[in-house]
Design a protein around this motif. Structure first.
Motif, PDB file in Angstrom:
ATOM      1  N   UNK A   1       0.834  -1.205   0.000  1.00 28.76           N
ATOM      2  CA  UNK A   1       0.000   0.000   0.000  1.00 28.76           C
ATOM      3  C   UNK A   1       0.868   1.254   0.000  1.00 28.76           C
ATOM      4  N   UNK A   2       1.886   1.262   0.867  1.00 26.16           N
ATOM      5  CA  UNK A   2       2.758   2.427   0.908  1.00 26.16           C
ATOM      6  C   UNK A   2       3.467   2.612  -0.425  1.00 26.16           C
ATOM      7  N   UNK A   3       3.976   1.549  -1.001  1.00 25.04           N
ATOM      8  CA  UNK A   3       4.685   1.648  -2.279  1.00 25.04           C
ATOM      9  C   UNK A   3       3.758   2.116  -3.403  1.00 25.04           C
ATOM     10  N   UNK A   4       2.512   1.657  -3.385  1.00 29.56           N
ATOM     11  CA  UNK A   4       1.537   2.140  -4.393  1.00 29.56           C
ATOM     12  C   UNK A   4       1.308   3.631  -4.234  1.00 29.56           C
ATOM     13  N   UNK A   5       1.166   4.085  -2.987  1.00 33.34           N
ATOM     14  CA  UNK A   5       0.959   5.513  -2.759  1.00 33.34           C
ATOM     15  C   UNK A   5       2.199   6.309  -3.147  1.00 33.34           C
ATOM     16  N   UNK A   6       3.376   5.813  -2.783  1.00 32.91           N
ATOM     17  CA  UNK A   6       4.623   6.491  -3.139  1.00 32.91           C
ATOM     18  C   UNK A   6       4.732   6.643  -4.653  1.00 32.91           C
ATOM     19  N   UNK A   7       4.388   5.591  -5.378  1.00 26.67           N
ATOM     20  CA  UNK A   7       4.431   5.654  -6.840  1.00 26.67           C
ATOM     21  C   UNK A   7       3.418   6.676  -7.372  1.00 26.67           C
ATOM     22  N   UNK A   8       2.239   6.699  -6.776  1.00 22.51           N
ATOM     23  CA  UNK A   8       1.222   7.661  -7.199  1.00 22.51           C
ATOM     24  C   UNK A   8       1.710   9.086  -6.983  1.00 22.51           C
ATOM     25  N   UNK A   9       2.373   9.322  -5.833  1.00 28.09           N
ATOM     26  CA  UNK A   9       2.908  10.661  -5.544  1.00 28.09           C
ATOM     27  C   UNK A   9       3.965  11.038  -6.588  1.00 28.09           C
ATOM     28  N   UNK A  10       4.822  10.097  -6.937  1.00 25.66           N
ATOM     29  CA  UNK A  10       5.861  10.381  -7.932  1.00 25.66           C
ATOM     30  C   UNK A  10       5.265  10.753  -9.290  1.00 25.66           C
ATOM     31  N   UNK A  11       4.068  10.273  -9.571  1.00 22.98           N
ATOM     32  CA  UNK A  11       3.420  10.521 -10.856  1.00 22.98           C
ATOM     33  C   UNK A  11       2.452  11.701 -10.838  1.00 22.98           C
ATOM     34  N   UNK A  12       2.142  12.237  -9.666  1.00 25.29           N
ATOM     35  CA  UNK A  12       1.098  13.260  -9.539  1.00 25.29           C
ATOM     36  C   UNK A  12       1.673  14.527  -8.905  1.00 25.29           C
ATOM     37  N   UNK A  13       1.846  15.545  -9.721  1.00 24.14           N
ATOM     38  CA  UNK A  13       2.440  16.801  -9.251  1.00 24.14           C
ATOM     39  C   UNK A  13       1.604  17.448  -8.153  1.00 24.14           C
ATOM     40  N   UNK A  14       0.290  17.344  -8.232  1.00 24.57           N
ATOM     41  CA  UNK A  14      -0.550  17.975  -7.210  1.00 24.57           C
ATOM     42  C   UNK A  14      -0.338  17.303  -5.846  1.00 24.57           C
TER      43      UNK A  14
END
Length: 68
Positions: free
Chosen positions: A5-18
């Protein structure tokens, strides 16, 4: 916590500037932890503030170990 879950969120953050901007805007650790856990949950990634604090501490130790 599911590390996945943390890794999925971390990846999402890396892809989402907002998301990056929102997390960068928080200067104190408690506010950052609260925001990150809330945003994670909103994106289906569940972890606690304490779990995130532990991950941050481990990353800091690893980084220091590389440089000391």
């Amino acid at each position: 916590m599911s590390l996945e879950d943390f890794e999925r969120f971390r990846q999402r953050v890396l892809e989402d500037v907002s998301l990056q901007e929102a997390l960068r805007a928080r200067m104190d650790v408690p506010a950052f932890l609260a925001l990150a856990t809330r945003l994670g949950a909103e994106h289906g990634c569940h972890f606690t503030a304490e779990e995130l604090r532990d991950l941050m501490r481990d990353a800091r130790r690893s980084w220091l170990g590389d440089w000391v």
